[in-house]
Write an enzyme that holds these catalytic residues in place. Structure first.
Site, short mmCIF file in Angstrom:
data_model
loop_
_atom_site.label_atom_id
_atom_site.label_comp_id
_atom_site.label_asym_id
_atom_site.label_seq_id
_atom_site.Cartn_x
_atom_site.Cartn_y
_atom_site.Cartn_z
N LYS A 13 0.83 -1.21 0.00
CA LYS A 13 0.00 0.00 0.00
C LYS A 13 0.86 1.26 0.00
O LYS A 13 0.57 2.21 -0.71
CB LYS A 13 -0.91 0.05 1.24
CG LYS A 13 -1.88 -1.11 1.35
CD LYS A 13 -2.86 -0.91 2.50
CE LYS A 13 -2.19 -0.76 3.86
NZ LYS A 13 -1.57 -2.01 4.35
N ARG A 88 -9.07 1.35 9.28
CA ARG A 88 -8.59 0.03 9.69
C ARG A 88 -9.64 -0.70 10.53
O ARG A 88 -9.42 -1.84 10.92
CB ARG A 88 -7.34 0.20 10.53
CG ARG A 88 -6.04 -0.17 9.83
CD ARG A 88 -4.94 -0.01 10.85
NE ARG A 88 -3.70 -0.62 10.47
CZ ARG A 88 -2.79 -0.06 9.69
NH1 ARG A 88 -2.97 1.12 9.17
NH2 ARG A 88 -1.66 -0.70 9.43
N ARG A 127 12.12 -6.03 5.19
CA ARG A 127 11.95 -4.64 4.72
C ARG A 127 12.94 -3.69 5.37
O ARG A 127 13.21 -3.76 6.56
CB ARG A 127 10.52 -4.21 5.05
CG ARG A 127 10.22 -2.76 4.75
CD ARG A 127 8.75 -2.55 4.58
NE ARG A 127 8.04 -2.53 5.84
CZ ARG A 127 6.73 -2.25 5.95
NH1 ARG A 127 6.02 -2.00 4.86
NH2 ARG A 127 6.14 -2.25 7.11
N ARG A 161 11.99 -0.95 10.40
CA ARG A 161 10.98 -0.31 11.23
C ARG A 161 10.84 -1.06 12.54
O ARG A 161 10.97 -2.28 12.59
CB ARG A 161 9.64 -0.32 10.50
CG ARG A 161 9.34 0.99 9.81
CD ARG A 161 8.15 0.91 8.94
NE ARG A 161 6.97 0.32 9.58
CZ ARG A 161 5.80 0.21 8.98
NH1 ARG A 161 5.65 0.64 7.75
NH2 ARG A 161 4.78 -0.32 9.61
N ARG A 172 0.58 -8.09 13.93
CA ARG A 172 -0.10 -7.15 13.03
C ARG A 172 -0.99 -7.88 12.04
O ARG A 172 -2.08 -7.40 11.69
CB ARG A 172 0.95 -6.32 12.28
CG ARG A 172 1.54 -5.22 13.16
CD ARG A 172 2.88 -4.74 12.66
NE ARG A 172 2.82 -4.16 11.34
CZ ARG A 172 3.88 -4.08 10.53
NH1 ARG A 172 5.05 -4.54 10.90
NH2 ARG A 172 3.76 -3.52 9.35
#
Ligand code: ADP
Length: 223
Positions: A13, A88, A127, A161, A172
């Site tokens: 996204k 969300r 990531r 992150r 998550r």
């Protein structure tokens, strides 16, 4: 055009939203990015959000709704916006419709990006992000040229992150399944959902998203 990008963590996204907004002349509104900046600044919002974010949990609906109400009213969002990371939860989705209706506006479409869960875990745990331009890389898929620094900011070391550790990623995804996935049916029932597979090459996914919203011409000025 006012759009929501919906999909699980790691589906793309952020990357695609940034490109789509730039190409079509709309503002990109990423709630995750706004919160991470608030954490870095130690603002009141950052202090409220940090613990939840690092645990992989959601920040409260009230806080998020207030934040998006203010951000969508800013001038750069006048031509349209791409929302990444909001709504969300169902109460957030209801609030979004209400805040737009108060301004005689509406949400034009919801783009739902999809990918299998094992692919999401692989992408998130590998990531790396540039702290300056927020561009993301992936140790396997899209590595930075020299392995450690941003291609566009060679002096800047990429970092993981705080919420991309294996355990937080699992949490998550669980939170997504329970609280956010119901929005797929919510928007499908209202006839606003357009599904786009998030698994192809980056340019392919981008092309499909542009097609889905009818923004297919050359990049606009400023984009
Ligand atoms: P992801 O990469 O998992 O899609 P984001 O960068 O969008 O995550 O958001 C990171 C974190 O910020 C979330 O895990 C959550 O704690 C918080 N957050 C962002 N947007 C919202 C929202 N709309 N409602 C509640 N919490 C949010």
């Amino acid at each position: 055009m006012r759009l929501v990008l919906l999909g699980p963590p790691g589906v793309g996204k952020g990357t695609q939203g940034r490109r789509l907004a730039a190409a079509c002349g709309w503002a990109l509104i990423s709630t995750g990015e706004i919160l991470r900046e608030a954490v870095a600044r130690h603002s009141q919002l950052g202090l409220e959000a940090q613990r939840q974010m690092e645990a992989g949990l959601l920040v409260s609906d009230d806080v998020m709704i207030g934040l998006v109400r203010d951000r969508t009213a800013q001038e750069d969002a006048g031509e349209g916006f791409v929302l990444d990371g909001f709504p969300r939860t169902v109460p957030q989705a209801d609030a979004l419709d209400r805040m737009l209706a108060e301004r005689s506006l509406k949400l034009d479409a919801v783009l739902s990006l999809t990918a299998p869960e094992e692919e999401l875990v692989r992408r998130l745990t590998g990531r790396l992000e540039c702290p300056v331009c927020k561009r993301t890389y992936n140790v396997e898929g899209v590595p930075p040229r020299d392995g450690r620094h941003c291609n566009d900011h060679p002096e800047v070391m990429l970092r993981q992150r705080a919420d991309d550790t294996a355990e937080t990623v699992r949490r998550r995804l669980e939170v997504y399944r329970q609280q956010t996935a119901p929005l797929v049916d919510y928007y499908a029932a209202g006839g606003r959902l357009r599904e786009v597979p998030g698994t192809g090459a980056m340019d392919e996914v981008f092309g499909a998203l542009r097609q889905a919203v009818g923004c297919v011409g050359p990049a606009r000025a400023g984009g």
